[in-house]
Design a protein around this motif. Sequence first.
Motif, PDB file in Angstrom:
ATOM      1  N   ARG A 384       0.953  -1.260   0.057  1.00 45.32           N
ATOM      2  CA  ARG A 384      -0.243  -0.178   0.115  1.00 45.32           C
ATOM      3  C   ARG A 384       0.956   1.288  -0.036  1.00 45.32           C
ATOM      4  N   THR A 385       1.965   1.219   0.753  1.00 44.39           N
ATOM      5  CA  THR A 385       2.712   2.440   0.809  1.00 44.39           C
ATOM      6  C   THR A 385       3.800   2.576  -0.277  1.00 44.39           C
ATOM      7  N   LEU A 386       4.466   1.649  -0.710  1.00 48.45           N
ATOM      8  CA  LEU A 386       5.432   1.629  -1.809  1.00 48.45           C
ATOM      9  C   LEU A 386       4.886   1.748  -3.147  1.00 48.45           C
ATOM     10  N   ILE A 387       3.799   0.958  -3.451  1.00 45.36           N
ATOM     11  CA  ILE A 387       3.338   1.149  -4.906  1.00 45.36           C
ATOM     12  C   ILE A 387       1.817   1.065  -5.103  1.00 45.36           C
ATOM     13  N   ARG A 388       1.273   1.429  -3.934  1.00 39.64           N
ATOM     14  CA  ARG A 388      -0.329   1.812  -3.811  1.00 39.64           C
ATOM     15  C   ARG A 388      -0.985   0.565  -4.591  1.00 39.64           C
ATOM     16  N   ASN A 389      -0.776  -0.489  -4.090  1.00 41.86           N
ATOM     17  CA  ASN A 389      -1.876  -1.538  -4.699  1.00 41.86           C
ATOM     18  C   ASN A 389      -3.247  -1.263  -4.198  1.00 41.86           C
ATOM     19  N   SER A 390      -4.031  -1.710  -4.848  1.00 44.04           N
ATOM     20  CA  SER A 390      -5.521  -1.597  -4.330  1.00 44.04           C
ATOM     21  C   SER A 390      -5.666  -2.773  -3.353  1.00 44.04           C
ATOM     22  N   MET A 391      -6.814  -2.416  -2.405  1.00 41.50           N
ATOM     23  CA  MET A 391      -6.966  -3.296  -1.461  1.00 41.50           C
ATOM     24  C   MET A 391      -7.521  -4.899  -2.294  1.00 41.50           C
ATOM     25  N   THR A 392      -8.309  -4.700  -3.337  1.00 38.71           N
ATOM     26  CA  THR A 392      -8.811  -5.871  -3.910  1.00 38.71           C
ATOM     27  C   THR A 392      -7.453  -6.620  -4.794  1.00 38.71           C
ATOM     28  N   GLU A 393      -6.712  -5.936  -5.264  1.00 37.37           N
ATOM     29  CA  GLU A 393      -5.189  -6.459  -5.825  1.00 37.37           C
ATOM     30  C   GLU A 393      -4.619  -7.482  -4.780  1.00 37.37           C
ATOM     31  N   LEU A 394      -4.692  -6.718  -3.611  1.00 41.51           N
ATOM     32  CA  LEU A 394      -3.781  -7.457  -2.255  1.00 41.51           C
ATOM     33  C   LEU A 394      -4.607  -8.586  -1.739  1.00 41.51           C
ATOM     34  N   ALA A 395      -5.847  -8.500  -1.695  1.00 45.54           N
ATOM     35  CA  ALA A 395      -6.727  -9.692  -1.495  1.00 45.54           C
ATOM     36  C   ALA A 395      -6.699 -10.930  -2.315  1.00 45.54           C
ATOM     37  N   ASN A 396      -6.529 -10.449  -3.574  1.00 49.61           N
ATOM     38  CA  ASN A 396      -6.450 -11.922  -4.695  1.00 49.61           C
ATOM     39  C   ASN A 396      -4.989 -12.262  -4.398  1.00 49.61           C
ATOM     40  N   PHE A 397      -4.025 -11.254  -4.365  1.00 55.38           N
ATOM     41  CA  PHE A 397      -2.840 -11.998  -4.421  1.00 55.38           C
ATOM     42  C   PHE A 397      -2.221 -12.897  -3.045  1.00 55.38           C
ATOM     43  N   LEU A 398      -2.807 -12.380  -2.100  1.00 53.59           N
ATOM     44  CA  LEU A 398      -2.379 -12.772  -0.770  1.00 53.59           C
ATOM     45  C   LEU A 398      -3.569 -14.039  -0.134  1.00 53.59           C
ATOM     46  N   ASP A 399      -4.532 -14.207  -1.003  1.00 59.90           N
ATOM     47  CA  ASP A 399      -5.686 -15.310  -0.645  1.00 59.90           C
ATOM     48  C   ASP A 399      -6.398 -14.847   0.502  1.00 59.90           C
ATOM     49  N   PHE A 400      -6.643 -13.433   0.656  1.00 57.28           N
ATOM     50  CA  PHE A 400      -7.631 -12.880   1.442  1.00 57.28           C
ATOM     51  C   PHE A 400      -9.123 -12.817   1.091  1.00 57.28           C
ATOM     52  N   LYS A 401      -9.962 -13.172   2.086  1.00 55.99           N
ATOM     53  CA  LYS A 401     -11.293 -12.967   1.637  1.00 55.99           C
ATOM     54  C   LYS A 401     -11.906 -11.892   0.745  1.00 55.99           C
ATOM     55  N   ASP A 402     -11.685 -10.859   1.067  1.00 54.57           N
ATOM     56  CA  ASP A 402     -12.066  -9.515   0.133  1.00 54.57           C
ATOM     57  C   ASP A 402     -11.366  -8.441   0.590  1.00 54.57           C
ATOM     58  N   HIS A 403     -11.531  -7.020   0.207  1.00 55.86           N
ATOM     59  CA  HIS A 403     -10.814  -6.033   0.482  1.00 55.86           C
ATOM     60  C   HIS A 403     -10.859  -5.317   1.859  1.00 55.86           C
ATOM     61  N   SER A 404     -12.069  -5.718   2.551  1.00 57.22           N
ATOM     62  CA  SER A 404     -12.418  -5.441   3.990  1.00 57.22           C
ATOM     63  C   SER A 404     -11.281  -6.185   4.850  1.00 57.22           C
ATOM     64  N   SER A 405     -10.941  -7.585   4.532  1.00 56.95           N
ATOM     65  CA  SER A 405     -10.019  -8.262   5.113  1.00 56.95           C
ATOM     66  C   SER A 405      -8.576  -7.296   5.122  1.00 56.95           C
ATOM     67  N   ILE A 406      -8.352  -6.940   3.955  1.00 56.81           N
ATOM     68  CA  ILE A 406      -7.058  -6.145   3.924  1.00 56.81           C
ATOM     69  C   ILE A 406      -7.241  -4.930   4.691  1.00 56.81           C
ATOM     70  N   SER A 407      -8.260  -4.189   4.500  1.00 63.61           N
ATOM     71  CA  SER A 407      -8.239  -3.058   5.492  1.00 63.61           C
ATOM     72  C   SER A 407      -8.021  -3.274   6.817  1.00 63.61           C
ATOM     73  N   LYS A 408      -8.608  -4.463   7.160  1.00 66.43           N
ATOM     74  CA  LYS A 408      -8.490  -4.633   8.903  1.00 66.43           C
ATOM     75  C   LYS A 408      -6.947  -5.066   9.104  1.00 66.43           C
ATOM     76  N   ALA A 409      -6.105  -5.741   8.288  1.00 70.43           N
ATOM     77  CA  ALA A 409      -4.808  -6.171   8.326  1.00 70.43           C
ATOM     78  C   ALA A 409      -4.070  -4.820   8.160  1.00 70.43           C
TER      79      ALA A 409
END
Length: 439
Positions: A384-409
């Motif tokens: 998020r801080t270095l390359i501004r990946n979107s929450m959705t991109e990170l969720a897909n890449f890291l096998d999280f449920k959805d963008h809200s899980s990324i936001s909590k993390a």
Amino acid sequence: MIWDIILKELKKEIPLIDYNRYIKNLRFDEKNSQSDVKVLITDNIYIANWIKRNYTNKIASLFENETEIKPTIKINVQKNYENTKNTKTNYDIKIIQNNQKQSIINPSYTFETFVVGESNKFAFNVSEKVAQNQGKLYNPLFISGDTGLGKTHLLNAIGNYNIGKKNIILITCEEFLNDFTSHQLNKTFDKFRAKYRNCDYLLIDDIQFLVGKTRTQEEFFYTFNELKENNKQIVLTSDKQIKDLEIVERLKSRFQNGVTAQIQPPELETKIAIIKKKCELDLIQLDDEIINYIATNVNNNIRIIEGILMTINSYASIMNQEITLDFVKNSIKSYKNTNTEKINLEEIINITAKSLNIKTADIKNKKRTKDILLAKKIVIYLGRTLIRNSMTELANFLDFKDHSSISKAMKKIQEEIENNNEIRIKIEEIENKIKDSKK
């Protein structure tokens, strides 16, 4: 004589190694000294600067004990070439007689002042063995590594260990080339060969600059062979490994016939220890928070770090300003790692996994052990801080449920950074490794 009394007291009050290495050869210039100014003389600018930083106040106080006047201490550098020109017993430093510049052994660069870590342990140990056993164990010794990691320090440490005992030549490759050219022009090769083939220790810094110098390589080849045959020690440093040097094969094979020690960039703990040691030697007072900040936000070049420390200390002293974290942050802005071009999420994951000693695949799958969860949160934060990946991109890449899980993390890791100094430092270290990988 008053100086004899001062020397006697200094020998009692300071570490013996400091006295023998720096103090005992000082000369007192009685003619140019006055009641409020005492002039001392040395023939080595490094010794002069080191004593000025560490012992002028002590020397002034000892004079005050004897005279009841606390003087200003001046240390002048006077090179007495005649004393070293024809002597066969004074092996401290070899002076070039054709007015070409030559390196002088830096008295501050000793084995005692070298900070040892996993990144440089082998290079340190083998250098120490070479200093203690001329030409017997590891000959030649070839030390490689990036600029500013300690190669020159070890080269000088070998020289310092043998000062007064052996005939030492410590020189940069550029100075060796200049000396060769001068003797070539003056048709005095006999003097050149006599000089370099009769030393006990030939220590050459930045040997990579022999590249493209065919005639000099040939001469060095024969010098190398003669020294080796007579059990004289050869130590070379380079910012390139032997296999990458563009020199004649027969010379390269000679280098490969010895021991190669590569210095890696220091791990964070070693970097912090180096900064603390530099502060101790130069009487700079920084708290742990500031030291940790410098270690995690400046690249691995120790020379740059030394310069930063001296700049911070000098500015604070001149401006009569306390050294605070905000002051340091402002002072080192231009030195901070800011490389973020071409960084991708895969690289963030790879470097994070390596730094935390876990598998990259574990960061991407559903595993949720404590160490893997931490790694995932770090990747999210840096993504998020270095390359501004979107929450959705990170969720897909890291096998999280959805963008809200990324936001909590993301919120959790930001809280941990705020409250846990160890995690904050580790993340800063990983961030700098990522940026350094793009240089």
